[in-house]
Design an enzyme around this catalytic site. Structure first.
Site, PDB file in Angstrom:
ATOM      1  N   HIS A   1       0.839  -1.207   0.000  1.00 40.52           N
ATOM      2  CA  HIS A   1       0.000   0.000   0.000  1.00 40.52           C
ATOM      3  C   HIS A   1       0.869   1.250   0.000  1.00 40.52           C
ATOM      4  O   HIS A   1       1.206   1.801   1.048  1.00 40.52           O
ATOM      5  CB  HIS A   1      -0.958   0.016   1.194  1.00 40.52           C
ATOM      6  CG  HIS A   1      -2.050   1.047   1.052  1.00 40.52           C
ATOM      7  ND1 HIS A   1      -3.382   0.723   0.894  1.00 40.52           N
ATOM      8  CD2 HIS A   1      -2.003   2.395   0.994  1.00 40.52           C
ATOM      9  CE1 HIS A   1      -4.102   1.826   0.768  1.00 40.52           C
ATOM     10  NE2 HIS A   1      -3.284   2.864   0.833  1.00 40.52           N
TER      11      HIS A   1
ATOM     12  N   HIS B   1       1.330   4.884  -2.499  1.00 38.75           N
ATOM     13  CA  HIS B   1       0.941   5.686  -3.667  1.00 38.75           C
ATOM     14  C   HIS B   1       2.194   6.326  -4.262  1.00 38.75           C
ATOM     15  O   HIS B   1       2.985   6.940  -3.534  1.00 38.75           O
ATOM     16  CB  HIS B   1      -0.037   6.779  -3.255  1.00 38.75           C
ATOM     17  CG  HIS B   1      -1.347   6.255  -2.713  1.00 38.75           C
ATOM     18  ND1 HIS B   1      -2.503   6.187  -3.465  1.00 38.75           N
ATOM     19  CD2 HIS B   1      -1.675   5.768  -1.495  1.00 38.75           C
ATOM     20  CE1 HIS B   1      -3.487   5.688  -2.735  1.00 38.75           C
ATOM     21  NE2 HIS B   1      -3.018   5.420  -1.521  1.00 38.75           N
TER      22      HIS B   1
ATOM     23  N   GLU C   1     -11.468   3.739   5.672  1.00 35.07           N
ATOM     24  CA  GLU C   1     -10.346   4.570   6.134  1.00 35.07           C
ATOM     25  C   GLU C   1     -10.918   5.717   6.977  1.00 35.07           C
ATOM     26  O   GLU C   1     -10.490   5.925   8.110  1.00 35.07           O
ATOM     27  CB  GLU C   1      -9.550   5.120   4.942  1.00 35.07           C
ATOM     28  CG  GLU C   1      -8.404   6.062   5.358  1.00 35.07           C
ATOM     29  CD  GLU C   1      -7.685   6.706   4.169  1.00 35.07           C
ATOM     30  OE1 GLU C   1      -8.268   6.746   3.067  1.00 35.07           O
ATOM     31  OE2 GLU C   1      -6.548   7.182   4.355  1.00 35.07           O
TER      32      GLU C   1
ATOM     33  N   ASP D   1      -5.587   3.178  -9.656  1.00 32.66           N
ATOM     34  CA  ASP D   1      -6.800   3.480  -8.899  1.00 32.66           C
ATOM     35  C   ASP D   1      -7.620   4.596  -9.520  1.00 32.66           C
ATOM     36  O   ASP D   1      -7.125   5.445 -10.258  1.00 32.66           O
ATOM     37  CB  ASP D   1      -6.497   3.746  -7.412  1.00 32.66           C
ATOM     38  CG  ASP D   1      -5.943   5.127  -7.131  1.00 32.66           C
ATOM     39  OD1 ASP D   1      -5.376   5.746  -8.054  1.00 32.66           O
ATOM     40  OD2 ASP D   1      -6.072   5.592  -5.975  1.00 32.66           O
TER      41      ASP D   1
ATOM     42  N   GLY E   1      -9.141   8.298  -2.682  1.00 35.91           N
ATOM     43  CA  GLY E   1      -9.785   9.587  -2.446  1.00 35.91           C
ATOM     44  C   GLY E   1     -10.757   9.517  -1.288  1.00 35.91           C
ATOM     45  O   GLY E   1     -10.781   8.545  -0.540  1.00 35.91           O
TER      46      GLY E   1
HETATM   47  O1  LIG Z   1      -4.687   7.356   2.260  1.00 35.00           O
HETATM   48  C1  LIG Z   1      -5.263   7.654   1.200  1.00 35.00           C
HETATM   49  N1  LIG Z   1      -6.606   7.514   1.085  1.00 35.00           N
HETATM   50  C2  LIG Z   1      -7.298   7.801  -0.025  1.00 35.00           C
HETATM   51  N2  LIG Z   1      -6.711   8.273  -1.138  1.00 35.00           N
HETATM   52  C3  LIG Z   1      -5.370   8.445  -1.109  1.00 35.00           C
HETATM   53  C4  LIG Z   1      -4.608   8.152   0.031  1.00 35.00           C
HETATM   54  N3  LIG Z   1      -3.324   8.437  -0.252  1.00 35.00           N
HETATM   55  C5  LIG Z   1      -3.282   8.888  -1.496  1.00 35.00           C
HETATM   56  N4  LIG Z   1      -4.510   8.894  -2.022  1.00 35.00           N
HETATM   57  C6  LIG Z   1      -4.792   9.349  -3.376  1.00 35.00           C
HETATM   58  O2  LIG Z   1      -5.547  10.530  -3.298  1.00 35.00           O
HETATM   59  C7  LIG Z   1      -6.056  10.717  -4.590  1.00 35.00           C
HETATM   60  C8  LIG Z   1      -7.125  11.770  -4.645  1.00 35.00           C
HETATM   61  O3  LIG Z   1      -7.794  12.001  -3.471  1.00 35.00           O
HETATM   62  C9  LIG Z   1      -6.482   9.344  -5.015  1.00 35.00           C
HETATM   63  O4  LIG Z   1      -6.291   9.184  -6.377  1.00 35.00           O
HETATM   64  C10 LIG Z   1      -5.600   8.410  -4.206  1.00 35.00           C
HETATM   65  O5  LIG Z   1      -4.754   7.612  -5.022  1.00 35.00           O
END
Ligand SMILES: O=c1[nH]cnc2c1ncn2[C@@H]1O[C@H](CO)[C@@H](O)[C@H]1O
Length: 342
Positions: A14, A16, A197, A135, A167
């Site tokens: 996990h 990004h 989350e 995603d 998101g």
């Molecule tokens: O912890 C997280 N939760 C949700 N989204 C996340 C997180 N970290 C990064 N993103 C990123 O935030 C973008 C736009 O809101 C999403 O595309 C997601 O990949």
């Protein structure tokens, strides 16, 4: 303990791509795009990365995303992430990328796929195997779901393993994306939506039933529902848990209040993740150390659990498990003094 945790070969499931960018990398990008609100000085950037809550975090994330405008920027991000992973002895990583965000920032559809593949080859040079999770940014709605899946089917690089959904969750029910996950699954991809989350059990249930989740991003909102914990444990659906992220976005008030030990005690498989290590000022090694110190969780067991939850080839899984056992034996953690009571 630091040397032991670092030495364990690890899988990161996990993380990004954008949120992993080091502060030096982001400061350099910001210097190239002055006037976009992102500081180009690392100390100011550290302050910029103090988040008032999840929505504020999402705003900052979007602003940083706008700085990534060329295929070479994408290669730089992947190469930088691989170097950081390698330094913590992460040998396999499933990296989440949000294709539409990069397309919106001006990168071409094919160029994006090529840049990711170039970065992936550079990662091999660091001894890190990368697989991709693409995603949907949920706040862009079902149209974004459709466009994301279309891009994956047309351009998705080899080693694409799953469709994700990120998101905000409030106002973005998981079930909106049922058709897109169904198409991705029909094409052989796994389902790894974020759910629970910032919300509770209902969205985690929806991720399981509507999106047929194979694993769940975060999922900590499941902790209040014994029936849901039973289901996750029974079906072996792993939660990708990122303690520092949850603290920094304010979804848990303190680390000691984090439901991770409860999830583990309920038999739910957990894969520790760093989420957005550049933005949250953490590393996967740091997350393991926190779990050992705060919750007395055995680092080798955590490492095994992540490897078991990975969508990697069976040979990779076997190799990593054998290597973990070897390091655990070599360090004989039982010979370490027990953690001091707090
Ligand atoms: O912890 C997280 N939760 C949700 N989204 C996340 C997180 N970290 C990064 N993103 C990123 O935030 C973008 C736009 O809101 C999403 O595309 C997601 O990949």
């Amino acid at each position: 303990m630091n040397a032991y945790v670092t030495a364990l070969p690890k899988a990161e499931l996990h993380v990004h791509l954008l949120g992993a960018a080091s502060r030096t990398t982001v400061a350099a990008l910001a210097a190239r795009h002055p006037g976009r609100g992102v500081p180009s000085d690392p100390a100011a950037l550290a302050r910029y990365y103090e988040f008032a809550g999840f929505d504020h975090f999402a705003e900052v994330y979007t602003a940083v995303n706008r700085l990534v405008t060329t295929p070479q920027d994408v290669v730089t991000l992947v190469d930088g992430l691989a170097a950081d992973l390698s330094a913590g002895n992460v040998r396999y990583a499933e990296v989440t990328v949000t294709p539409l965000s990069h397309l919106k920032a001006g990168i071409g559809e094919r160029e994006l796929a090529e840049a990711l593949d170039t970065g992936r080859q550079a990662a091999r040079g660091h001894g890190v195997d990368i697989a991709w999770i693409f995603d949907i940014s949920g706040d862009d709605g079902p149209a974004a779901g459709e466009a994301t899946v279309r891009w994956i089917l047309r351009h998705g690089p080899p080693d694409t393993v799953a469709l994700g959904l990120g998101g905000p969750e409030h106002g973005v029910p998981r079930r909106l994306f049922q058709p897109h996950f169904a198409t991705a699954r029909a094409a052989g991809l796994r389902s790894v939506p974020h759910a629970g989350e910032t919300t509770g059990p209902a969205e985690v249930w929806s991720a399981l039933t509507d999106l047929r989740a194979d694993r769940i991003g975060h999922g900590i909102g499941a902790a209040t529902s014994p029936a849901l914990l039973d289901r996750l444990a029974g079906d072996g659906v792993a939660l990708e848990v990122c303690p520092t992220s949850n603290l920094r976005t304010g979804v848990v008030p303190t680390l000691s209040a984090h439901p991770l030990p409860l999830l583990v005690a309920a038999g739910v498989p957990v894969a520790l993740g760093s989420d957005d290590p550049g933005m949250f000022g953490t590393t996967l090694v740091q997350e393991y150390l926190i779990c050992q110190q705060e919750f007395a969780l055995d680092p080798a067991e955590l490492a095994r659990a992540a490897v078991r939850a990975a969508f990697c080839p069976p040979a990779t899984r076997r190799r990593l498990l054998v290597q973990i056992d070897a390091v655990a034996r070599a360090f004989k953690p039982d010979a370490h003094p027990p953690t001091a009571p707090r």
